[in-house]
Design a protein around this motif. Structure first.
Motif, PDB file in Angstrom:
ATOM      1  N   ASN A  43      53.681   3.740 -10.754  1.00  0.00           N
ATOM      2  CA  ASN A  43      52.232   3.762 -10.944  1.00  0.00           C
ATOM      3  C   ASN A  43      51.549   3.341  -9.647  1.00  0.00           C
TER       4      ASN A  43
ATOM      5  N   SER B  21      54.630   7.053 -24.762  1.00  0.00           N
ATOM      6  CA  SER B  21      54.755   8.508 -24.586  1.00  0.00           C
ATOM      7  C   SER B  21      55.254   9.192 -25.848  1.00  0.00           C
TER       8      SER B  21
ATOM      9  N   SER C 283      49.834   0.413 -22.037  1.00  0.00           N
ATOM     10  CA  SER C 283      48.978   1.320 -22.794  1.00  0.00           C
ATOM     11  C   SER C 283      48.328   0.562 -23.958  1.00  0.00           C
TER      12      SER C 283
ATOM     13  N   LYS D  56      47.317   9.749 -29.674  1.00  0.00           N
ATOM     14  CA  LYS D  56      46.632  10.236 -28.472  1.00  0.00           C
ATOM     15  C   LYS D  56      46.599   9.190 -27.362  1.00  0.00           C
ATOM     16  N   ILE D  57      47.591   8.323 -27.368  1.00  0.00           N
ATOM     17  CA  ILE D  57      47.658   7.254 -26.373  1.00  0.00           C
ATOM     18  C   ILE D  57      47.972   7.835 -24.989  1.00  0.00           C
ATOM     19  N   GLU D  58      47.255   7.353 -23.972  1.00  0.00           N
ATOM     20  CA  GLU D  58      47.519   7.752 -22.593  1.00  0.00           C
ATOM     21  C   GLU D  58      48.395   6.699 -21.922  1.00  0.00           C
ATOM     22  N   THR D  59      49.292   7.159 -21.057  1.00  0.00           N
ATOM     23  CA  THR D  59      50.194   6.257 -20.348  1.00  0.00           C
ATOM     24  C   THR D  59      49.901   6.299 -18.854  1.00  0.00           C
ATOM     25  N   PRO D  60      50.009   5.168 -18.157  1.00  0.00           N
ATOM     26  CA  PRO D  60      49.758   5.145 -16.712  1.00  0.00           C
ATOM     27  C   PRO D  60      50.968   5.571 -15.884  1.00  0.00           C
TER      28      PRO D  60
ATOM     29  N   ASN E 168      53.028  12.253 -15.766  1.00  0.00           N
ATOM     30  CA  ASN E 168      52.924  13.335 -16.755  1.00  0.00           C
ATOM     31  C   ASN E 168      54.200  14.138 -16.934  1.00  0.00           C
TER      32      ASN E 168
END
Length: 389
Positions: free
Chosen positions: A155, A303, A321, A348-352, A355
């Protein structure tokens, strides 16, 4: 054209899952040659001889180096580190790789990096710059950074930390986590297949538990884990509990014994030394919650759209997250966080952590980054700061 030789070292079930796609892409690239060294718990019967899984995945192992000392005390860990230095003392000279690829922060990987560094090999380090404030891994990770030439961080914050440690920015790359790659490319097992393989039946609600000793605390992990077990016991038989056992850190075997005692008394609980990455992530995708202090609850679970209750300080400092709840190691706090986590919508969780193209980024850099003569003579990069008087 002479192929660039990349030597990958894997020591445990955990790092192999993160190394699988980089290894696969190195193996398939016509401009690269994969050299593979397997060591650590992969070669231990107590941890399931997981080197066999690596071979079944189609990888040729160039060297197997046994390093694990019997026992799980600090003394055993120190002896294992010594065995690592001795076992690897001539290995890198024999294989003569252009780059040695190492991952993470484990004590044995710290010793592997020492051996590569003293052997004057270019080291590429995956996932430096992270922080884990409750574990010795913190110091091992930053030490590995200073012995490495190329840096692949998970990250942007970690990339900045590696630069803060004096590494020149042009050698530090934010590529994301290869754990996300693994998930994106994985065909998960069906529930029926999992139940048949593991000889269990899922309950209406299920929890995946992985807990490791906290190495910077003086044996308090025993009481902390007892609090976790007490919380699980209070949930009753309506919950299915799936344990994966601890790593080879000091105290890991005691954790395993406590798990065995719990499972013997609780018929809806099951324990496994190693599920392997495919089964582990397949189980994770089917449970309602990941519980414990493993980095998989930080990296992979979000994820997968699965909530995490992270216990204690072992993962302290990592980017998190919104699907992750942090709990003190007290029964009532754990139970309260489990209740909250069960109601979270994590779809719908976003991860840092990227992709899913981390491995491709790593391979392009390994293949094309210029390795100049005397490149190991690094200059310390000073970060400009304005200090208030």
């Amino acid at each position: 054209m002479i192929k660039r030789k990349i030597c990958v070292v894997t020591s445990s079930r955990a790092d192999y899952g993160l190394l699988y796609w980089p290894m696969k892409k190195i193996q398939d690239d016509p401009d690269l040659e994969l050299q593979l060294i397997v060591t650590g718990t992969h070669l231990s019967g107590s941890f399931g001889h997981t080197y066999k899984l690596i071979e079944s995945d189609g990888f040729k192992i160039d060297k197997k180096i046994e390093i694990i000392e019997s026992g799980d005390s600090n003394v055993a860990v120190i002896k294992s580190m010594g065995h690592t230095l001795i076992g690897f003392s001539n290995t890198f000279n024999e294989l003569s790789p252009d780059i040695v690829l190492v991952l993470g922060d484990r004590y044995e990987m710290f010793a592997v990096t020492q051996a590569a560094f003293v052997s004057n090999k270019v080291v590429a380090h995956m996932f430096g710059g992270d922080t884990t404030e409750g574990a010795q891994d913190e110091a091992f990770r930053h030490g590995m950074t200073k012995m490495s030439y190329l840096h692949f961080t998970s990250n942007e914050v970690s990339r900045q930390r590696v630069v803060q440690l004096g590494e020149e920015p042009e050698r530090v790359f934010n590529v994301g986590s290869t754990g996300v790659d693994y998930i994106k490319n994985l065909k998960l097992l069906s529930l029926k297949k999992i139940e048949n393989d593991l000889k269990l039946t899922f309950k209406k609600q299920n929890i995946l538990v992985t807990y490791h000793p906290v190495t910077l605390e003086n044996n308090s992990y025993k009481e902390d884990f007892k609090e976790l077990l007490n919380a699980l016991e209070e949930l009753g038989d309506e919950f299915g509990i799936i344990f994966t056992k601890s790593n080879s850190d000091a105290g890991g075997r005691l954790i395993g014994e406590m798990i065995d005692e719990f499972v013997e008394k609780n018929p809806s609980s099951f324990a496994y030394f190693s599920l392997g990455q495919l089964r582990y992530l397949s189980v994770m995708s089917k449970v309602d919650l990941v519980l414990g202090n493993s980095s998989s609850g930080i990296y992979e679970a979000p994820s997968m759209g699965v909530a995490t209750v992270n216990i204690g300080d072992r993962q302290g400092g990592r980017l998190q997250s919104k699907s992750i709840l942090n709990s003190s190691p007290l029964k009532n706090h754990i139970l309260n966080n489990i209740k909250i986590a069960m109601d979270l919508d994590c779809s719908k969780i976003e991860t840092p952590y990227g992709n899913g193209n981390s491995s491709s980024l790593i391979i392009e850099i390994l293949k094309k980054f210029p390795l100049k003569e005397n490149c190991l003579k690094k200059k310390f990069y000073h970060v400009e700061r304005n200090y208030e008087s």
